[in-house]
Design a protein around this motif. Sequence first.
Motif, short mmCIF file in Angstrom:
data_model
loop_
_atom_site.label_atom_id
_atom_site.label_comp_id
_atom_site.label_asym_id
_atom_site.label_seq_id
_atom_site.Cartn_x
_atom_site.Cartn_y
_atom_site.Cartn_z
N LYS A 171 0.48 23.39 13.79
CA LYS A 171 1.48 22.54 13.17
C LYS A 171 1.78 23.04 11.76
O LYS A 171 0.97 23.71 11.13
N GLY A 172 2.96 22.73 11.30
CA GLY A 172 3.34 23.10 9.95
C GLY A 172 3.84 24.52 9.80
O GLY A 172 4.02 25.01 8.69
N VAL A 173 4.04 25.22 10.95
CA VAL A 173 4.62 26.56 10.91
C VAL A 173 5.79 26.61 11.89
O VAL A 173 5.88 25.80 12.81
N LYS A 174 6.68 27.58 11.69
CA LYS A 174 7.81 27.72 12.61
C LYS A 174 8.04 29.20 12.89
O LYS A 174 7.75 30.07 12.07
N ILE A 175 8.55 29.48 14.09
CA ILE A 175 8.90 30.83 14.50
C ILE A 175 10.26 30.78 15.18
O ILE A 175 10.70 29.72 15.64
N THR A 176 10.92 31.94 15.26
CA THR A 176 12.27 31.98 15.84
C THR A 176 12.29 32.50 17.27
O THR A 176 13.32 32.47 17.92
N VAL A 177 11.16 32.99 17.77
CA VAL A 177 11.12 33.62 19.09
C VAL A 177 11.48 32.62 20.19
O VAL A 177 11.03 31.47 20.18
N LYS A 178 12.30 33.07 21.13
CA LYS A 178 12.76 32.22 22.23
C LYS A 178 11.82 32.34 23.43
O LYS A 178 11.74 33.38 24.08
N GLU A 179 11.11 31.27 23.73
CA GLU A 179 10.14 31.29 24.82
C GLU A 179 10.77 31.65 26.17
O GLU A 179 10.16 32.36 26.97
N ASN A 180 11.99 31.16 26.41
CA ASN A 180 12.57 31.35 27.74
C ASN A 180 12.97 32.79 28.04
O ASN A 180 13.36 33.11 29.15
N ALA A 181 12.88 33.67 27.03
CA ALA A 181 13.17 35.09 27.25
C ALA A 181 11.91 35.92 27.45
O ALA A 181 11.99 37.11 27.77
N LEU A 182 10.73 35.32 27.26
CA LEU A 182 9.48 36.08 27.30
C LEU A 182 9.24 36.75 28.65
O LEU A 182 8.86 37.92 28.71
N HIS A 183 9.46 36.02 29.74
CA HIS A 183 9.17 36.57 31.06
C HIS A 183 10.14 37.70 31.40
O HIS A 183 9.73 38.74 31.95
N LYS A 184 11.40 37.53 31.06
CA LYS A 184 12.41 38.57 31.34
C LYS A 184 12.05 39.87 30.63
O LYS A 184 12.07 40.95 31.23
N VAL A 185 11.73 39.78 29.34
CA VAL A 185 11.38 40.97 28.57
C VAL A 185 10.08 41.58 29.10
O VAL A 185 9.95 42.80 29.21
N SER A 186 9.13 40.72 29.46
CA SER A 186 7.85 41.19 29.99
C SER A 186 8.05 42.03 31.26
O SER A 186 7.45 43.11 31.40
#
Length: 506
Positions: A256-271
């Motif tokens: 908690k208290g941190v933020k990131i910009t990475v889009k989770e829904n693209a992780l599997h496609k890129v993987s």
Amino acid sequence: MEPRKIEIMDTTLRDGEQTSGVSFSVPEKLTIAKLLLEELKVDRIEIASARVSDGEMQAVKKITEWAFQNHFLDKVEVLTFVDEGKSIDWMLSTGAKVQNLLTKGSLNHLTHQLKKTPEQHFSDIQKTIELASKNDIKTNVYLEDWSNGMRNSKEYVFQYLNFLATQPIERILLPDTLGILTPSETYQFIKEVREKFPTIHLDFHGHNDYDLGVANVMEAVKAGVNGLHLTVNGMGERAGNAPIASTIAVINDFLKGVKITVKENALHKVSKLVENFSGFRIPVNKPIVGANVFTQTAGIHADGDNKNNLYFNDLMPERFGRKRKYALGKTSGKANIQKNLQDLGISLNNEELKKVTQRIIELGDKKEVVSQEDLPYIISDVLDSDAIERKVSVENYVLGHAKGLKPSTTLLLKVEGVLYEAHAQGDGQFDAFMNALKKLYKTHSKKSLPNLIDYAVRIPPGSNSDALCETIITWKSETKEFITRGLDSDQTVSAIKATEKMLNII
């Protein structure tokens, strides 16, 4: 209070490519770079090591050209060396604008590899940073072997950091080069650095030799780092680097208290794309991206999911562009079977379901793999009914293979009682079979055959050359991707059996 931003730097194309046996082509590197920045939305990418090869230079040029046109150039980084300006010249020839300068973060490395004093090393680094600045190149600095430096030569590390604090650099990069840190050490060491240098941007670069990569990353964020270095599928030297998919899930769910910009829904496609380009196969049980991680096997779990999702956790597959599955095998209960039947649009009464469940358990005891696509055949066999027709059958075939001649196949196919025959050649016996099949469908059918996108053959461990082999083929049509399997002592015949299943599915 405003959440603290954590930069994600992906180093798949540099450190990840150091995975044994992996070498990306120029188009592959460009494609991965685009996906990482445009779809996955990482903050930065490290794409190459300077002066490695001509192919590396061509890849960097292509990526920097694209990045410049799309306003990403400041997010593209290259590993460089303290080499009297040779790396800077290399960067200038490629158009890259950010260097990650590799320097010595432990007295052990400095003394035994460079055979220099700290003052000599610092002087060389200062000249390199000055040259970069004159050429409008920004500098981040790696402290190679920093983790061992903190364990065994902390006085040197802080002497070096005091020097770097006087230099015009963007970030200090703290690598656990040999993957030796425990989570408690990671927290302690980074906390010490952060307290002495509260305003400097710190990145943590974790390796996974003890399988502690993600745990160490988690502690690094708690201790106050500003950025993390990660790779797709955990690629990298030896046991690899901290994997991006697991790390992103951990940050989103537990920190908690941190933020990131990475889009989770693209992780599997890129993987999956990186898996295909690299040939570095993802273990089926790898968190987030593995084939089995959203598959329930035990019947009691499927039953619980029917009753208020009792076996769900926060790692919902939909977050990552995936779907929950229910395995079929000896631990399957009726609930597993029902979940799969629902997907296929098939309904059975209780007595029928009981018989089918028993048959799947028997197959599982024989170590046979049962897929969702196998269910209609099992149902038809067990219930001895024509409710599910086998409309297409491979009635006969002749496979020809002679030295100096192209392999050929003569195929006799029955479709809803009508026989069709074709002959074709190919680069192998199965390729010839597929060419004959395509010829028949092009001539006699309005349906189009799906594309074959993956082909794998397995035999039981420790078997002899006469063992049964299982051919697993992944097909992709316009509407879906699916898998069929064939079992036979002949590899080509098992592939033909898998193909016959595909024909009935479509």
